[in-house]
Design a protein around this motif. Structure first.
Motif, short mmCIF file in Angstrom:
data_model
loop_
_atom_site.label_atom_id
_atom_site.label_comp_id
_atom_site.label_asym_id
_atom_site.label_seq_id
_atom_site.Cartn_x
_atom_site.Cartn_y
_atom_site.Cartn_z
N ARG A 119 0.68 -1.30 -0.45
CA ARG A 119 0.22 0.02 0.11
C ARG A 119 0.86 1.49 0.00
O ARG A 119 0.78 2.10 -0.94
N LEU A 120 1.94 1.52 0.81
CA LEU A 120 2.81 2.40 0.24
C LEU A 120 3.21 2.68 -0.50
O LEU A 120 3.22 4.08 -0.66
N LYS A 121 4.26 1.59 -1.21
CA LYS A 121 4.75 2.32 -2.47
C LYS A 121 3.53 2.11 -3.56
O LYS A 121 3.91 3.30 -4.27
N ASP A 122 2.26 2.11 -3.46
CA ASP A 122 1.35 2.62 -4.22
C ASP A 122 1.32 3.48 -4.30
O ASP A 122 0.85 3.78 -5.09
N ARG A 123 0.71 3.61 -3.09
CA ARG A 123 0.58 5.38 -2.66
C ARG A 123 1.41 6.33 -3.39
O ARG A 123 1.72 7.65 -3.78
N ARG A 124 2.70 6.09 -3.40
CA ARG A 124 4.25 7.08 -4.00
C ARG A 124 3.81 6.93 -5.20
O ARG A 124 3.89 7.51 -6.07
N LYS A 125 3.46 5.90 -5.76
CA LYS A 125 3.71 5.42 -7.23
C LYS A 125 1.90 6.61 -7.85
O LYS A 125 2.08 7.16 -8.74
N ALA A 126 1.13 6.27 -6.99
CA ALA A 126 0.60 7.46 -6.81
C ALA A 126 1.11 8.60 -7.82
O ALA A 126 0.60 9.58 -8.41
N THR A 127 1.62 9.21 -6.93
CA THR A 127 2.27 10.90 -7.53
C THR A 127 3.20 10.13 -8.13
O THR A 127 2.83 11.39 -9.36
N LEU A 128 3.54 9.70 -8.99
CA LEU A 128 4.80 9.62 -10.38
C LEU A 128 3.77 9.40 -11.23
O LEU A 128 3.96 10.52 -12.83
N TYR A 129 2.55 8.57 -10.71
CA TYR A 129 0.97 8.81 -11.97
C TYR A 129 0.60 9.98 -12.40
O TYR A 129 0.67 10.41 -13.39
N ALA A 130 0.49 11.46 -11.04
CA ALA A 130 0.03 11.99 -11.46
C ALA A 130 1.33 12.89 -12.50
O ALA A 130 0.57 13.60 -13.74
N ARG A 131 2.35 13.64 -12.26
CA ARG A 131 3.44 13.86 -12.46
C ARG A 131 3.05 13.25 -13.60
O ARG A 131 3.65 14.00 -14.69
N ALA A 132 3.10 12.29 -14.37
CA ALA A 132 3.51 12.08 -15.64
C ALA A 132 2.14 12.26 -16.42
O ALA A 132 2.05 12.24 -17.91
N GLY A 133 0.90 12.82 -15.46
CA GLY A 133 -0.07 12.75 -16.75
C GLY A 133 -0.95 12.34 -17.10
O GLY A 133 -2.19 11.91 -17.59
N ILE A 134 -1.07 10.69 -16.01
CA ILE A 134 -1.69 10.37 -15.84
C ILE A 134 -2.75 10.53 -15.67
O ILE A 134 -3.41 10.73 -14.36
N ALA A 135 -3.81 10.37 -15.57
CA ALA A 135 -5.87 11.17 -15.62
C ALA A 135 -6.13 10.38 -14.72
O ALA A 135 -7.11 11.03 -13.90
N CYS A 136 -6.17 8.90 -14.05
CA CYS A 136 -7.04 8.26 -13.92
C CYS A 136 -6.61 7.29 -13.24
O CYS A 136 -5.40 6.61 -13.82
N TYR A 137 -6.26 6.81 -11.38
CA TYR A 137 -5.58 5.99 -10.99
C TYR A 137 -6.34 5.23 -9.97
O TYR A 137 -7.17 5.93 -9.22
N TRP A 138 -6.52 3.45 -10.25
CA TRP A 138 -7.14 2.94 -9.38
C TRP A 138 -6.15 3.07 -7.96
O TRP A 138 -5.12 2.08 -8.88
N LEU A 139 -6.68 2.54 -7.26
CA LEU A 139 -5.37 1.26 -5.42
C LEU A 139 -6.70 0.28 -5.50
O LEU A 139 -7.57 1.01 -4.75
N VAL A 140 -6.27 -0.68 -5.92
CA VAL A 140 -7.14 -1.78 -5.09
C VAL A 140 -6.89 -1.91 -3.37
O VAL A 140 -5.58 -3.16 -3.69
N ASP A 141 -7.39 -1.65 -2.16
CA ASP A 141 -7.26 -1.90 -1.39
C ASP A 141 -7.99 -3.93 -0.43
O ASP A 141 -8.68 -3.62 0.20
#
Length: 188
Positions: A119-141
């Motif tokens: 979960r922590l690594k996947d939330r860190r990845k959210a920042t990478l996806y946003a910075r890259a311009g990925i419009a939508c990101y789902w985290l299935v917990d």
């Protein structure tokens, strides 16, 4: 060539990682991904994680339909320093379009990470996806049995909207005008 001091870390580029793969320094099946220049180990998957990945990929292929392709556990190129390997990525086009290149942000309609112990690594990845311009990101917990949906990109390279959806709710699939049951996404 710079000499590293004891304790220093060496950052890598996507190009260097691709060369290491081509030359056999890294095995194609090695459980690592490149995040901001760091080669990061990926955790082994539980049976629930594996099956949930396949179920979500099937749901999304059906919802997105023709003109889209669903990648499973495939690297995507976010930047010169990041080649993450999301669990599911929905890309515009056909599989053959990605035979000689990685999917990049302009190709990507949705990224999905399935998380329990990561979960922590996947939330860190959210920042990478946003910075890259990925419009939508789902985290299935899987531990909390909920779906976190990040969207609404801000100019600061972060998501402005985070929705937490529980079993029994429905989630809007970006760009399709369709909804799916959160229970189906969670594999419940």
């Amino acid at each position: 060539m710079a000499v590293l001091e004891q304790g220093e870390r060496r950052k890598f580029t996507a190009e260097e990682v691709v060369l290491m793969l081509e030359r056999g320094i890294l095995d194609e099946d090695e459980p690592v991904e490149l995040l901001e220049g760091d080669l990061v180990l990926m955790s082994p998957q539980s049976p629930r994680h594996s099956v949930t990945t396949e179920e979500i990929a099937g749901i999304l292929q059906t919802v997105f339909g023709a003109g889209f392709f669903v990648l499973r556990h495939s690297s995507i190129k976010l930047s010169a320093e990041s080649l993450p390997e999301p669990d599911v990525t929905v890309v515009r086009g056909a599989a053959r379009d990605f035979r000689s290149r990685y999917a990049e942000p302009l190709d990507i309609a949705l990224v999905v990470e399935i998380s329990s112990s990561t979960r922590l690594k996947d939330r860190r990845k959210a920042t990478l996806y946003a910075r890259a311009g990925i419009a939508c990101y789902w985290l299935v917990d899987l531990d909390q049995n909920r779906l976190e949906v990040r969207s609404g990109l801000r100019s600061e390279g972060e998501y402005g909207l985070v929705q937490i959806l529980d079993p029994g709710e429905r989630v809007q699939v970006p760009g399709t005008g369709q909804e799916v049951e959160v229970n189906d996404v969670l594999g419940l």
